[in-house]
Scaffold this motif. Structure first.
Motif, short mmCIF file in Angstrom:
data_model
loop_
_atom_site.label_atom_id
_atom_site.label_comp_id
_atom_site.label_asym_id
_atom_site.label_seq_id
_atom_site.Cartn_x
_atom_site.Cartn_y
_atom_site.Cartn_z
N PRO A 12 0.83 -1.22 0.00
CA PRO A 12 0.00 0.00 0.00
C PRO A 12 0.86 1.26 0.00
CG PRO A 12 0.11 -0.90 2.20
CD PRO A 12 0.86 -1.86 1.32
N VAL A 13 0.40 2.27 -0.74
CA VAL A 13 1.09 3.56 -0.78
C VAL A 13 0.05 4.67 -0.70
CG1 VAL A 13 2.88 4.93 -1.94
CG2 VAL A 13 2.63 2.52 -2.50
N TRP A 14 0.29 5.57 0.25
CA TRP A 14 -0.65 6.67 0.45
C TRP A 14 -0.44 7.72 -0.63
CZ3 TRP A 14 -2.40 6.20 5.94
CH2 TRP A 14 -3.67 6.79 6.12
N ALA A 15 -1.56 8.23 -1.22
CA ALA A 15 -1.47 9.26 -2.27
C ALA A 15 -0.98 10.57 -1.67
CB ALA A 15 -2.83 9.46 -2.91
N PRO A 16 -0.30 11.40 -2.48
CA PRO A 16 0.25 12.67 -1.96
C PRO A 16 -0.79 13.59 -1.36
CG PRO A 16 1.11 12.21 -4.16
CD PRO A 16 0.05 11.19 -3.89
N LYS A 17 -2.04 13.51 -1.85
CA LYS A 17 -3.08 14.38 -1.29
C LYS A 17 -3.83 13.69 -0.14
CE LYS A 17 -3.89 16.88 -5.55
NZ LYS A 17 -4.74 16.94 -6.75
N GLY A 18 -3.57 12.41 0.04
CA GLY A 18 -4.14 11.70 1.18
C GLY A 18 -5.51 11.09 0.97
N GLU A 19 -6.10 11.31 -0.19
CA GLU A 19 -7.48 10.87 -0.37
C GLU A 19 -7.58 9.42 -0.85
OE1 GLU A 19 -5.76 12.25 -2.61
OE2 GLU A 19 -6.54 11.96 -4.63
N LEU A 20 -6.47 8.86 -1.30
CA LEU A 20 -6.49 7.49 -1.83
C LEU A 20 -5.28 6.69 -1.34
CD1 LEU A 20 -7.50 8.08 -5.57
CD2 LEU A 20 -8.91 6.97 -3.84
N ILE A 21 -5.44 5.39 -1.41
CA ILE A 21 -4.33 4.47 -1.13
C ILE A 21 -4.23 3.52 -2.32
CG2 ILE A 21 -3.62 2.50 0.31
CD1 ILE A 21 -4.92 4.16 2.68
N ALA A 22 -3.04 3.46 -2.90
CA ALA A 22 -2.83 2.52 -4.01
C ALA A 22 -2.31 1.21 -3.43
CB ALA A 22 -1.82 3.10 -4.99
N PHE A 23 -2.61 0.11 -4.08
CA PHE A 23 -2.20 -1.20 -3.55
C PHE A 23 -2.05 -2.21 -4.68
CE2 PHE A 23 -6.81 -0.80 -3.44
CZ PHE A 23 -7.21 -1.92 -4.16
N THR A 24 -1.45 -3.35 -4.33
CA THR A 24 -1.40 -4.49 -5.24
C THR A 24 -2.37 -5.53 -4.69
OG1 THR A 24 0.94 -4.07 -5.63
CG2 THR A 24 0.12 -6.24 -6.26
N LYS A 25 -3.14 -6.11 -5.58
CA LYS A 25 -4.10 -7.11 -5.13
C LYS A 25 -3.85 -8.42 -5.86
CE LYS A 25 -9.05 -7.86 -4.52
NZ LYS A 25 -10.36 -7.23 -4.47
N MET A 26 -3.93 -9.51 -5.13
CA MET A 26 -3.75 -10.83 -5.74
C MET A 26 -5.06 -11.61 -5.60
SD MET A 26 -0.20 -11.01 -3.81
CE MET A 26 -0.71 -9.58 -2.92
N LEU A 27 -5.61 -11.99 -6.72
CA LEU A 27 -6.88 -12.70 -6.70
C LEU A 27 -6.92 -13.70 -7.84
CD1 LEU A 27 -9.83 -12.86 -5.53
CD2 LEU A 27 -10.44 -11.13 -7.21
N LYS A 28 -7.14 -14.95 -7.52
CA LYS A 28 -7.26 -16.03 -8.49
C LYS A 28 -6.10 -16.04 -9.49
CE LYS A 28 -12.26 -16.24 -8.15
NZ LYS A 28 -13.54 -15.96 -8.79
N ASN A 29 -4.90 -16.06 -8.99
CA ASN A 29 -3.67 -16.12 -9.79
C ASN A 29 -3.46 -14.92 -10.71
OD1 ASN A 29 -2.98 -18.65 -8.69
ND2 ASN A 29 -4.32 -19.68 -10.19
N LYS A 30 -4.12 -13.84 -10.40
CA LYS A 30 -3.90 -12.61 -11.17
C LYS A 30 -3.54 -11.49 -10.22
CE LYS A 30 -6.53 -13.31 -15.38
NZ LYS A 30 -7.75 -13.01 -16.11
N PHE A 31 -2.78 -10.55 -10.76
CA PHE A 31 -2.38 -9.39 -9.96
C PHE A 31 -3.09 -8.15 -10.50
CE2 PHE A 31 1.36 -10.40 -7.23
CZ PHE A 31 1.44 -11.76 -7.48
N TYR A 32 -3.40 -7.26 -9.58
CA TYR A 32 -4.06 -6.02 -9.95
C TYR A 32 -3.41 -4.84 -9.24
CZ TYR A 32 -7.82 -9.27 -11.26
OH TYR A 32 -8.55 -10.28 -11.81
N ILE A 33 -3.48 -3.68 -9.88
CA ILE A 33 -3.14 -2.42 -9.21
C ILE A 33 -4.47 -1.71 -8.99
CG2 ILE A 33 -2.01 -0.16 -9.44
CD1 ILE A 33 0.04 -2.37 -9.12
N GLY A 34 -4.70 -1.29 -7.76
CA GLY A 34 -5.98 -0.64 -7.46
C GLY A 34 -5.81 0.52 -6.51
N VAL A 35 -6.91 1.21 -6.28
CA VAL A 35 -6.93 2.31 -5.31
C VAL A 35 -8.18 2.18 -4.45
CG1 VAL A 35 -5.59 4.02 -6.62
CG2 VAL A 35 -8.05 3.86 -7.01
N MET A 36 -8.08 2.69 -3.25
CA MET A 36 -9.24 2.75 -2.35
C MET A 36 -9.09 3.94 -1.41
SD MET A 36 -8.61 -0.10 0.64
CE MET A 36 -8.58 -1.58 -0.32
N SER A 37 -10.18 4.31 -0.78
CA SER A 37 -10.13 5.40 0.19
C SER A 37 -9.45 4.91 1.46
CB SER A 37 -11.54 5.87 0.52
OG SER A 37 -12.15 6.38 -0.63
N PRO A 38 -8.92 5.81 2.28
CA PRO A 38 -8.25 5.38 3.52
C PRO A 38 -9.16 4.63 4.49
CG PRO A 38 -7.63 7.62 2.98
CD PRO A 38 -8.72 7.26 2.04
#
Lengths: 446, 294
Positions: free
Chosen positions: A345-371
């Motif tokens: 997880p990496v916090w966005a510079p403005k603080g409104e989002l968190i980027a992350f790596t997700k692993m689901l069913k043998n696939k990887f994803y880059i996503g964002v979510m709120s804190p």
């Protein structure tokens, strides 16, 4: 008497204020516009002219870089110069807007180059609103002619900010791990380049393994992890002086060092006796403080922009999930509850989002979510996508993507990609070798 | 806008001052003044003012109605002034004797249209012409009284009254016109009602042209644009209302510029036919909150 007079005056003032505020809009009809389109703005970037108003080689190069930057951001659509009706004009000359409106252009950039001496040039540009027929911004820069590329990035930032409101991110650099060689004998070097892949430089020679480079938010410094004689060490590399400083040699495994927002601390995870916890190190006195004490694996910590919170991933709940805690290690709270595992997880510079790596069913994803864990959106997907890093304006993410391995002894290619947070525009960053683990710098100081 | 605000401010200040000094309720310490009841004076004459018989009253009413009808026709197309003859001059001299009564009638007629001017906010301008019908009831009474007084020469009297009425009504109309100026037109304007469909048409038209960057999601304020249009719907002028925020907030500035481009791009606006004047000066509120719903 005086009191009643005061009361009367007060009443009159209140009535007047109410009247004026209501009258300010009362006379005109109101129409509400509650919808529009978030889409690229059609823009024309005319070649920067020379002193005599003719073409200039540097001028053409600058306008090309500006065009690439703006289009690459996903927020602009450059109109081909072949379609232009009018020739490029000097920025001090008001263009004939009627020449540009038929092309559907909303904004126009004109510029010029003036040679001051053999080394110095003066670059001037102006941004025009073709529809409102007015100029929006203009700037004149005197620089060394060899720094024309940087000038182009600065101009791009100015235009980007004026038209979108967001700060630009073009005058920045990327540090990453350049990878080469076969899978069983991989050479990993530290490398740096402009955000568009130009001005590439290797910082280490590949004699030792480097991992997880991270930029300081306040200075031109990089922290990274190096395995020297199979011992993990955390270094700080000063880009201005080229000097390298050893922060410390830590027993066991050390992971993911990252600067605090003030640049005075480093946060990382240390593995000891099968337990991985999160620690901070004060760069002034090298004092180490342990923040988590759990039998699980707590890793990939990242500070919030205000430095009050820390996001990290942990398997304390049975699966790898994201947790938030105070900067002193208290009030640990899980925020990710979706299916699959969450990491880096990496916090966005403005603080409104968190980027992350997700692993689901043998696939990887880059996503964002709120804190608070809400609003999860997956932006990119691949066989292996990992290590998101934010552009300083928080609008673009960079990460690396590995192709599925081919069983021929060679390593599967690993490349750097960037994507804007709308998720619609993914662009590959071309590097001389394979690249992984990117880290985005803050805007360069002028 | 600034000028009209100042005028409005000045007028309201004047009204407030007037209200303060004029309305007793605003003054706490002042003793309450009892309103004076004004009782209408009945004209006194040497002859009796007793009611006539029903048959005579009906006759008089019929005559009055005829007068009114004639007046109505003449109001719409006023006749050219008649060339005065000797007889008419003599009649006028005779009529001077009855000046006081005629003046009373004229005053009454004058008073009533003033009430009409006050009622201009009521969006029924055609009643400006119709309203005097109500007044005519009172006129009838006075006319009847006048006839009673001059029963000996009713025809001549009626003609005189007719002329005076015509003149006085014309005067009243002229006065109203001079006093109110173009208020009739304004009254008609306020009467124009716009349907939601007509507004939606313009709204949807402008929305198509509003293209912005994702940075617009940072704008928390409503962007208000002041727009003036020509009758063909073409946009004459667009200005951003909140100049302070425009200077201060870079997200607001960029998005307000995009909104301005949208308005200019969408010109001409699809204004409803016959209601173009209503759109001479309009305000458009651009709201970016929809971006966060993406």
């Amino acid at each position: 008497m005086y009191k009643s007079f005061q009361l009367l005056i007060f009443q009159i003032i209140i009535v007047l204020i109410t009247l004026i505020s209501s009258l300010a809009f009362s006379e005109d009809l109101r129409i509400k516009i509650n919808s529009g389109q978030v889409e690229p703005l059609p823009i024309a970037i005319a070649n920067f002219t020379g002193e005599d108003g003719g073409s200039s080689e540097i001028g053409m190069q600058i306008s090309t870089v500006v065009s690439n930057n703006l289009v690459g951001s996903g927020q602009f659509k450059a109109i081909e110069s072949a379609a232009f009706i009018a020739p490029p004009t000097n920025p001090s000359v008001r263009p004939n807007f009627m020449d540009w409106t038929p092309l559907g252009i909303k904004a126009l950039i004109t510029g010029s180059i003036k040679n001051i001496n053999n080394q110095q040039i003066e670059v001037e540009f102006r941004l025009w609103d073709v529809i409102a027929e007015t100029d929006l911004i203009g700037l004149r820069l005197s620089v060394n002619s060899r720094a024309w590329r940087r000038v182009a990035h600065i101009i791009s930032d100015e235009i980007f900010e004026r038209l979108s409101g967001d700060s630009g991110y073009f005058d920045t650099r990327i540090v990453y791990v350049a990878e080469s060689g076969p899978q069983n004998k991989r050479i990993k070097r530290l490398a740096i380049m402009d955000q568009d892949g130009e001005n590439h430089q290797f910082l280490t020679d590949g004699s030792f393994l480097v991992l997880t480079p991270r930029f300081s938010p306040t200075s031109q410094e990089i922290t990274y992890l190096a395995y020297f004689k199979n011992e993990p060490r955390v270094y700080i590399f000063n880009l201005e002086t080229g000097q390298q400083e050893l922060l410390g040699s830590f027993p066991g495994m050390t992971f993911a060092p990252r600067f605090s927002p003030s640049g005075e601390k480093i946060i990382m995870s240390l593995a000891e006796k099968g337990v991985t916890d999160i620690y901070t190190m004060d760069l002034n006195n090298q004092k180490v403080e342990r923040l988590t004490k759990s039998p699980s694996i707590d890793t990939s910590p990242s500070f919030s922009p205000d430095g009050k919170k820390i996001i990290f991933n942990s398997d304390r709940g049975g699966t790898q999930q994201l947790y938030i805690m105070d900067s002193n290690g208290r009030n640990v709270k899980r925020i990710s509850f979706g299916k699959g595992r969450y990491a880096t997880p990496v916090w966005a510079p403005k603080g409104e989002l968190i980027a992350f790596t997700k692993m689901l069913k043998n696939k990887f994803y880059i996503g964002v979510m709120s804190p608070d864990g809400s609003g999860e959106r997956l932006l990119a997907q691949g066989y292996l996508v990992e290590g998101p890093t934010w552009a300083p304006n928080g609008r673009v993410l960079m990460y690396f993507k590995q192709e599925a391995p081919i069983d021929d002894g060679k390593s599967a290619s690993v490349n750097l990609f960037k994507i804007d947070i709308t998720g619609f525009r993914e662009t590959r960053i071309v590097t001389p070798t394979d690249g992984s683990d990117p880290a985005w710098s803050p805007l360069l100081p002028n | 806008m600034i000028r009209s605000t100042f005028i409005s401010f000045g007028l309201h200040s004047f009204l407030l001052t007037l209200a303060y000094f004029g309305l007793p309720a605003l003054k706490n310490n002042e003793p309450i003044e009892l309103p004076i009841d004004i009782v209408e004076d009945t004209p006194i004459s040497s002859k009796t003012s007793l009611k006539l018989g029903e048959a005579k009253e009906k006759k008089i009413k019929k005559i009055n109605k005829k007068i009114e009808k004639e007046e109505k026709i003449k109001k719409t197309s006023p006749p050219p002034p008649p060339i005065p003859t000797k007889k008419e001059v003599e009649k006028k001299v005779l009529a001077l004797k009855k000046d006081k009564e005629i003046k009373k009638i004229a005053k009454l007629i004058k008073k009533k249209p003033k009430i009409e001017v006050k009622k201009k906010n009521k969006p029924k301008p055609p009643k400006i012409v119709k309203k005097p019908e109500k007044l005519k009831n009172k006129q009838k009474e006075y006319l009847a009284k006048g006839i009673l007084k001059t029963l000996t020469k009713p025809k001549i009297q009626q003609e005189k009254i007719k002329k005076e009425k015509r003149n006085s009504n014309q005067e009243v109309l002229n006065k109203i016109k001079t006093l109110v100026g173009n208020s009739n037109r304004q009254v008609q304007q306020t009467e124009i009602k716009l349907s939601q469909t007509e507004l939606n048409k313009i709204q949807n038209h402008v929305q198509k042209f509003w293209k912005m960057s994702y940075g617009a999601s940072e704008v928390k304020a409503i962007i208000t644009l002041k727009i003036s249009t020509n009758t063909d719907g073409s946009v004459k002028n667009v200005s951003i209302y909140d100049k302070t925020l425009y200077q201060k907030d870079k997200f607001f500035r960029a998005t307000a510029d995009a909104a301005r481009r949208a308005v200019l791009d969408s010109s001409p606006l699809p204004l409803p036919k016959g209601k173009e004047k209503k759109f001479q000066n309009i305000l458009m509120d651009f709201n970016t909150s929809f971006i966060n719903e993406y």
